[in-house]
Design an enzyme around this catalytic site. Structure first.
Site, PDB file in Angstrom:
ATOM      1  N   LYS A   1     -21.573 -41.920   4.460  1.00 31.23           N
ATOM      2  CA  LYS A   1     -21.938 -42.688   5.646  1.00 31.23           C
ATOM      3  C   LYS A   1     -21.076 -44.013   5.650  1.00 31.23           C
ATOM      4  O   LYS A   1     -21.203 -44.537   5.148  1.00 31.23           O
ATOM      5  CB  LYS A   1     -23.430 -42.387   5.907  1.00 31.23           C
ATOM      6  CG  LYS A   1     -24.118 -42.680   7.158  1.00 31.23           C
ATOM      7  CD  LYS A   1     -25.384 -42.655   7.102  1.00 31.23           C
ATOM      8  CE  LYS A   1     -26.101 -42.958   8.495  1.00 31.23           C
ATOM      9  NZ  LYS A   1     -27.511 -42.617   8.430  1.00 31.23           N
TER      10      LYS A   1
ATOM     11  N   SER B   1     -29.295 -39.894  12.090  1.00 34.03           N
ATOM     12  CA  SER B   1     -27.930 -40.567  12.441  1.00 34.03           C
ATOM     13  C   SER B   1     -26.942 -40.205  11.337  1.00 34.03           C
ATOM     14  O   SER B   1     -25.887 -40.412  11.612  1.00 34.03           O
ATOM     15  CB  SER B   1     -28.247 -42.052  12.240  1.00 34.03           C
ATOM     16  OG  SER B   1     -28.765 -42.443  10.899  1.00 34.03           O
TER      17      SER B   1
ATOM     18  N   SER C   1     -33.133 -39.561   9.084  1.00 31.06           N
ATOM     19  CA  SER C   1     -31.674 -39.531   9.194  1.00 31.06           C
ATOM     20  C   SER C   1     -31.001 -38.755   8.225  1.00 31.06           C
ATOM     21  O   SER C   1     -29.694 -38.247   8.171  1.00 31.06           O
ATOM     22  CB  SER C   1     -31.032 -40.881   9.101  1.00 31.06           C
ATOM     23  OG  SER C   1     -31.062 -41.180  10.665  1.00 31.06           O
TER      24      SER C   1
HETATM   25  N1  GLN Z   1     -33.984 -41.063  14.610  1.00 35.24           N
HETATM   26  C1  GLN Z   1     -34.727 -42.314  13.924  1.00 35.24           C
HETATM   27  C2  GLN Z   1     -34.108 -43.542  14.570  1.00 35.24           C
HETATM   28  O1  GLN Z   1     -33.659 -43.310  15.470  1.00 35.24           O
HETATM   29  C3  GLN Z   1     -34.443 -42.385  12.352  1.00 35.24           C
HETATM   30  C4  GLN Z   1     -32.945 -43.098  12.247  1.00 35.24           C
HETATM   31  C5  GLN Z   1     -32.709 -43.095  10.588  1.00 35.24           C
HETATM   32  O2  GLN Z   1     -33.402 -42.595  10.030  1.00 35.24           O
HETATM   33  N2  GLN Z   1     -31.580 -43.992  10.533  1.00 35.24           N
HETATM   34  O3  GLN Z   1     -34.652 -44.417  14.145  1.00 35.24           O
END
Ligand code: GLN
Length: 477
Positions: free
Chosen positions: A79, A154, A178
């Site tokens: 990532k 994400s 994520s």
């Molecule tokens: N969707 C969650 C957020 O927007 C988790 C994001 C993540 O785990 N990086 O915070």
């Protein structure tokens, strides 16, 4: 979509070590696949030069009789919030466009020591804020099963990359879901380890009390091998803990007598009935094989999302303060003074979602509001930890959906942040509590979109979680 899987990573590595396969061929195959599947926009950048020279070096070493490790010649995708030599690290944000990392993430070094080769950096929601990759400042990744839908987020680029078989595995980060949510949307395996099991040094921080790093793979055994390599103490991350002395290698697991609790609150009316059906079918299979299934009540779990969206932005607002236009990343040109430079660099460099989180975070931490929001959220967090501890006295594992729906349409929630946040309703608790959790594919809905099952285990029981995952993988085959 037909996935043409790579061989298991240990088999690939042993073939490379024995000279039966060449690292350079694996790297070239991966780079060609990335090129071939460009229309999915899973990848931000490739590390062609570095990857090729590493592969040639590895092949040469093997020719000279030097074993190159557990992942010799195995390509992988990180990532774009991992610091990796050979490409920019942007976290898919405008403020970090063109940022060349001066050092590498600890776990990239660990993987490289075992012969793995990073070939590309994957798209993500900028700074990992989001659940769809639509918050990437660059482009939107498409779901491999339906290009009109999101891959989740994400770590959407990483999950889509593995679903498309662009490389044998990818790395993601999970602060509130994520790794698990995109894994479920893309029909691959995603593991968020116990908090602290994997060093975060050299990974761009989001919410430091929540951030975890883990593998996204097409089979459970690969995830076990990767966790074995990347886990363990690191003096550059003071939160790191010892790894399990028995390691994380996946072997056969007897389901007889294993106690599995289904989280009652996670099976509410808000969840797509097709997801509930797939989960119930999987659970009845587990029961047939001797598992003891019960329903578990976690009375405060409905508060987890609200609690997360206070604690996480609070930590985000602090972690993002370092992007001030002076030390790294974008700097507004010709600002009249330092203060204006801060304002304009941040004002132009950050996108809407980062600004929203900075504002919420700063607000909940400010004097006068701290007790009402941040402190209260921390109290709820403790309550959640106690409830999960209690639940794990009765159950070896907890299970539930990963998200209320399968992959949604591009554009469906992007203009409504609250709707987007709801996608995290079942994943954030594991981060608040610090326990290991995984998403494993268990089927498809009537639109042929993958359905994931979420599995959770007590802290440090990552190995058991992998074993349960493996037995579900076998049942689903
Ligand atoms: N969707 C969650 C957020 O927007 C988790 C994001 C993540 O785990 N990086 O915070």
């Amino acid at each position: 979509m037909k996935i043409q899987q790579w061989e298991p990573i240990d088999r690939l590595a042993s073939k490379v070590n024995s000279g039966q396969l060449k690292a350079i061929d694996l790297v070239n195959k991966s780079l060609a696949l990335i090129q071939q599947h460009k229309e999915y926009d899973a990848i931000i950048s490739t590390l062609e030069q570095n990857a090729i020279s590493r592969a040639l070096f590895i092949d040469q070493q093997i020719k000279e009789g030097n074993n190159q490790g557990l992942l010799a010649g195995v390509p992988f995708i990180a990532k774009d919030n991992f610091l990796v030599f050979g490409a920019d690290t942007t976290a898919a944000s405008n403020i970090l466009r063109g940022f060349r990392p001066p050092y590498q993430a600890t776990i990239i070094n660990k993987l490289e020591q075992q012969g793995a080769i990073c070939v590309a950096k994957a798209n993500m929601d900028a700074f990992a804020h989001g659940a769809s990759t639509e918050n990437s400042d660059f482009f939107i990744t498409k779901n491999p099963y339906d290009k009109t839908r999101v891959p989740g987020g994400s770590s959407g680029g990483s999950a889509a990359a593995v679903a498309l078989s662009l490389a044998p595995f990818a790395l993601g980060t999970d602060t509130g879901g994520s790794i698990r949510q995109p894994a479920s949307f893309c029909g691959v395996y995603g593991l968020k380890p116990t908090y602290g099991l994997v060093s975060r040094s050299g990974v761009i921080a989001m919410g430091s009390s929540l951030d975890c790093i883990g593998p996204i793979t097409s089979r459970v055994s690969d995830a076990g091998i990767i966790l074995g390599i990347i886990s363990g103490p690191d003096e550059l991350d003071s939160t790191t803990i010892q790894k399990d002395p028995q390691g994380y290698k996946v072997k056969d697991f007897k389901l007889r007598g294993v106690k599995i609790g289904i989280v009652q609150q996670y099976m509410s009316d808000g969840v797509d009935p097709q997801i509930k059906k797939a989960i119930n079918q999987t659970l009845s299979q587990l029961k047939k094989h001797g598992a003891i299934i019960s329903t578990i009540d976690l009375p405060s779990v409905d508060l987890a999302l609200a609690c997360y969206y206070i604690i996480c932005p609070a930590e985000v607002s602090s972690n993002l303060s370092r992007y001030d236009g002076q030390r790294f990343g974008y700097s507004y040109p010709n600002a009249e003074d330092l203060y204006t430079s801060y304002l304009k660099s941040r004002g132009k460099g950050f996108s809407k979602e980062a600004k929203r989180r900075i504002m919420i975070g700063t607000h909940v931490l400010s004097s006068g509001y701290y007790d009402a929001y941040y402190k209260k959220a921390q109290t709820v967090r403790t309550k959640l930890i106690n409830e999960f501890n209690q639940a794990f006295l009765e159950s070896d594992f907890l299970v539930g959906p990963v998200a209320p729906t399968t992959a949604f349409k591009i554009g469906q929630h992007v203009n409504n942040p609250l709707e987007m946040y709801l996608s995290d309703i079942m994943t954030v608790a594991a981060n608040l509590v610090g326990i290991p959790a995984a998403s494993i594919p268990i089927g498809f809905d009537d639109k042929n979109l993958p359905i994931g099952l979420q599995l959770m285990a007590p802290q440090t029981k990552d190995h058991s979680l992998l074993l349960l995952s493996k037995s579900i993988e076998e049942l689903i085959k």
